[in-house]
Design an enzyme around this catalytic site. Structure first.
Site, PDB file in Angstrom:
ATOM      1  N   GLY A  20       5.108   8.113   2.956  1.00 33.15           N
ATOM      2  CA  GLY A  20       4.679   8.476   4.402  1.00 33.15           C
ATOM      3  C   GLY A  20       5.181   7.948   5.363  1.00 33.15           C
ATOM      4  N   CYS A  21       4.482   7.759   6.651  1.00 33.01           N
ATOM      5  CA  CYS A  21       5.056   7.379   7.859  1.00 33.01           C
ATOM      6  C   CYS A  21       5.727   5.945   7.620  1.00 33.01           C
ATOM      7  CB  CYS A  21       3.865   7.421   8.927  1.00 33.01           C
ATOM      8  SG  CYS A  21       4.442   6.602  10.547  1.00 33.01           S
ATOM      9  N   PHE A  22       6.916   5.915   8.241  1.00 30.94           N
ATOM     10  CA  PHE A  22       7.820   4.906   7.921  1.00 30.94           C
ATOM     11  C   PHE A  22       7.436   3.357   8.497  1.00 30.94           C
ATOM     12  CE2 PHE A  22      11.212   7.313  10.310  1.00 30.94           C
ATOM     13  CZ  PHE A  22      10.595   7.024  11.686  1.00 30.94           C
ATOM     14  N   TRP A  23       6.761   3.410   9.674  1.00 30.86           N
ATOM     15  CA  TRP A  23       6.204   2.286  10.398  1.00 30.86           C
ATOM     16  C   TRP A  23       5.269   1.321   9.511  1.00 30.86           C
ATOM     17  CZ3 TRP A  23       3.775   5.403  14.886  1.00 30.86           C
ATOM     18  CH2 TRP A  23       4.669   5.890  15.631  1.00 30.86           C
ATOM     19  N   PRO A  25       5.011   0.930   5.929  1.00 31.87           N
ATOM     20  CA  PRO A  25       6.097   0.270   4.837  1.00 31.87           C
ATOM     21  C   PRO A  25       6.836  -0.547   5.322  1.00 31.87           C
ATOM     22  CG  PRO A  25       5.585   2.766   4.439  1.00 31.87           C
ATOM     23  CD  PRO A  25       5.129   2.458   6.072  1.00 31.87           C
TER      24      PRO A  25
END
Length: 159
Positions: A20-23, A25
């Site tokens: 998903g959106c990398f922020w 994780p």
């Protein structure tokens, strides 16, 4: 300094994961014991140089990824994958609600045959638990590109 950096990089392992959106994780992984460094970027697409805007259009083939540098003596790749499967919903195809698009897919990008085998092993365990509904891809890492600086440690910078 260059010799120390070279030795350090030789002994540390890397892995690249799309969930998903990398922020989020990156934020979730950065303080785990054994995780030495986190970096967000794009992987799996057609080119080794892309921008956020290009990836968002959805036609580059890239996924948003978190790239981890880790000390295998402190955390195994299998443990990282266990965390990976618990940090997102791997049953969603090309999305992590509310983000929709192939850039938000679930994918494990392996660096070598050992990572490939371990990824398949862990995926099978979770696939059994989730009644065969896993949508996670396993692919050789290709065309990794570091994301723009404003995306690095985004949550930390924008609390």
């Amino acid at each position: 300094f260059n010799i120390l950096t070279t030795l350090y990089n030789y002994f540390m392992k890397k892995c690249t994961l799309a969930l998903g959106c990398f922020w989020k994780p990156e934020e979730n992984f950065k303080n785990k014991p054994g995780i030495i460094e986190t970096e967000v970027g794009y992987a799996g697409g057609l080119s080794d140089k892309v921008t956020y805007e290009e990836v968002c259009r959805g036609d580059t083939g890239h996924a948003e990824v978190v790239r981890l540098t880790f000390d295998e003596k402190l955390i195994s790749f299998k443990k990282i994958l266990d965390l990976f499967f618990k940090m997102h919903d791997p049953t969603q195809k090309d999305m992590q609600y509310p983000d929709v698009g192939t850039q938000y897919r679930s994918e494990i990008f392996y660096e070598d045959d050992i990572q490939k085998a371990e990824a398949k092993e862990i995926l099978e365990i979770f696939n059994k638990e989730l009644n065969g509904k896993i949508q996670t891809n396993i692919s050789r890492l290709k065309n990794y590109c570091k994301a723009e600086e404003y995306h690095q440690k985004y949550i930390e910078k924008n609390r």
